[in-house]
Design an enzyme around this catalytic site. Sequence first.
Site, PDB file in Angstrom:
ATOM      1  N   LYS A 153     -19.673 -19.958   2.246  1.00  0.00           N
ATOM      2  CA  LYS A 153     -20.667 -20.196   2.958  1.00  0.00           C
ATOM      3  C   LYS A 153     -21.036 -21.909   3.053  1.00  0.00           C
ATOM      4  CE  LYS A 153     -25.779 -19.767   1.995  1.00  0.00           C
ATOM      5  NZ  LYS A 153     -26.835 -18.915   1.024  1.00  0.00           N
ATOM      6  N   SER A 213     -30.196 -16.144   3.572  1.00  0.00           N
ATOM      7  CA  SER A 213     -29.851 -17.270   4.299  1.00  0.00           C
ATOM      8  C   SER A 213     -28.035 -17.272   4.438  1.00  0.00           C
ATOM      9  CB  SER A 213     -30.086 -18.424   3.466  1.00  0.00           C
ATOM     10  OG  SER A 213     -29.254 -18.567   2.106  1.00  0.00           O
ATOM     11  N   SER A 258     -30.545 -13.956  -0.806  1.00  0.00           N
ATOM     12  CA  SER A 258     -29.512 -14.409   0.300  1.00  0.00           C
ATOM     13  C   SER A 258     -28.364 -13.674   0.459  1.00  0.00           C
ATOM     14  CB  SER A 258     -29.542 -15.923   0.365  1.00  0.00           C
ATOM     15  OG  SER A 258     -30.818 -16.398   0.961  1.00  0.00           O
TER      16      SER A 258
HETATM   17  N1  GLN Z   1     -35.656 -15.831   1.787  1.00  0.00           N
HETATM   18  C1  GLN Z   1     -35.381 -16.487   0.585  1.00  0.00           C
HETATM   19  C2  GLN Z   1     -36.167 -17.623   0.636  1.00  0.00           C
HETATM   20  O1  GLN Z   1     -36.215 -18.289   1.810  1.00  0.00           O
HETATM   21  C3  GLN Z   1     -34.329 -16.497  -0.249  1.00  0.00           C
HETATM   22  C4  GLN Z   1     -33.134 -17.283   0.228  1.00  0.00           C
HETATM   23  C5  GLN Z   1     -32.246 -17.451  -0.747  1.00  0.00           C
HETATM   24  O2  GLN Z   1     -31.667 -16.597  -1.407  1.00  0.00           O
HETATM   25  N2  GLN Z   1     -31.355 -18.399  -0.517  1.00  0.00           N
HETATM   26  O3  GLN Z   1     -36.065 -18.457  -0.086  1.00  0.00           O
END
Ligand code: GLN
Length: 492
Positions: free
Chosen positions: A79, A154, A178
């Site tokens: 990532k 994400s 995410s």
């Molecule tokens: N969808 C969640 C957020 O926007 C989780 C994102 C994540 O785990 N990085 O914060």
Amino acid sequence: MTDLHRLSIREISEGLAAAKFSSRELTEHYLKRIAKIDPQVRSYVTVTNEVALAQADAADALRQAGQATALTGIPVAHKDIFCTQGIKTSAGSKMLDNFISPYDATVVAQGKNAGLVTLGKVNMDEFAMGSTSESSFYGATKNPWALDHVPGGSSGGSAAVVAADLAPFATGTDTGGSIRQPASFCGLTGLKPTYGRVSRYGIIAYASSLDQAGPMARSAEDCAYLMNVMAGHDAKDSTSMDKAVEDYVANLNATTLKGLRIGIPKQYFNVAGLDAAVKARVEESLKKLEELGAVLVEIDLNMTESYVPTYYLIAPAEASSNLSRYDGVRYGYRAENPQDILDLYKRSRSEGFGAEVQRRILIGTYVLSAGYYDAYYVKAQKVRRLIQQDFLKAFEQVDVIAAPTAPTTAYKIGASLDPVEMYLGDIYTIAVNLAGLPAISAPVGFDQDHLPVGLQLIGNYWSESQLLSVVHQYQQATDWHTQRAAIAEENA
Ligand code: GLN
């Protein structure tokens, strides 16, 4: 061999050991697939061709010298939130579009030590804020099962590369889902470890008390291989735990489903917005686990309604603090022709950050401001503790807790969810981060549009091995995890 991308990690490891193919052949095979297929999926921000081939040759040389270990010469995608020395590390943001990291994240360094080959850096929501990967400065990544859908977020790029067979496994991070939600949207297995199991050093910070890195792959077994590399104490991360690491691969059969008590939280299955097909597939998977010997126990998680408001105060609060370092002075994007220092700060930040990131900085700054700190931030911290206690109480009764990973399958690209709608989609994943617990998502079938559905299993602290083992047992008895996305089938 033409089907190297169909092999599991264990098969790759055995193939390399038996000299059926070399790391160079394997790496070239993946690089060719990326060049051919990724223009449609758009999952890589950076493909590191030369680095990958050099690492592959080094891995082959090690093997010649009799010094190879299980993962020597196996390719991985990271990532784009993990710092990689000498390689662009963007976090999906214009702010870091010009940032070449001077050092490796511990996870990346551990991967190199294990002989992994870096194929490249993959797309993500800007600074890991989002659930679709659409907020990336580099544009939306496509879901390999249906290219007009999002891969989730994400870590959408990490999920897409594995689902499209453009990497055998990938690293992700999970602040509020995410790893698990994109794994669910792309038919993969993804593990979010206990807070402190994997080093956060060199991972671009979103919300430091919630962030945790983990593996994303086809199966629990493949995840276990990567987890063996990622887990461990790191003196450079003061929140990393000095606790012996288990051998997750060796433990894959250590947990039996016979008598395993699986908690079914009443409140989770009555959430408004839980899609009927998702509910049905999750319930079928629970029935299957029951057939395999598990005992289903209805439990209460009374704090369910507080998850979304609590997370969406704490995560933005920490984000606003973490992101204050991007000021146009030290590194990253700098606005042109500033009038004075204030103008430089303001324009660098308004031009460098996208809309969702700015929204969260505003919320975070607001809840941390002197007048509102007690009413919002401190209150949220207190509720966070109650959420944790709610889980601990449940674990007195059961071994693991089952839930859908997400209330829906993958959204259409550009579905223009309003921010609150998107936040509500995180209901099943965020409490795990607030409590610091481990959880895994595994594929358990499809909806009417043949989009994958994920089952989430939440474990008590340090139960990564157990979670991987439970999913491994399920995957021995089912074949959802072996199904291939449309674009992977077309390019089999
Ligand atoms: N969808 C969640 C957020 O926007 C989780 C994102 C994540 O785990 N990085 O914060």
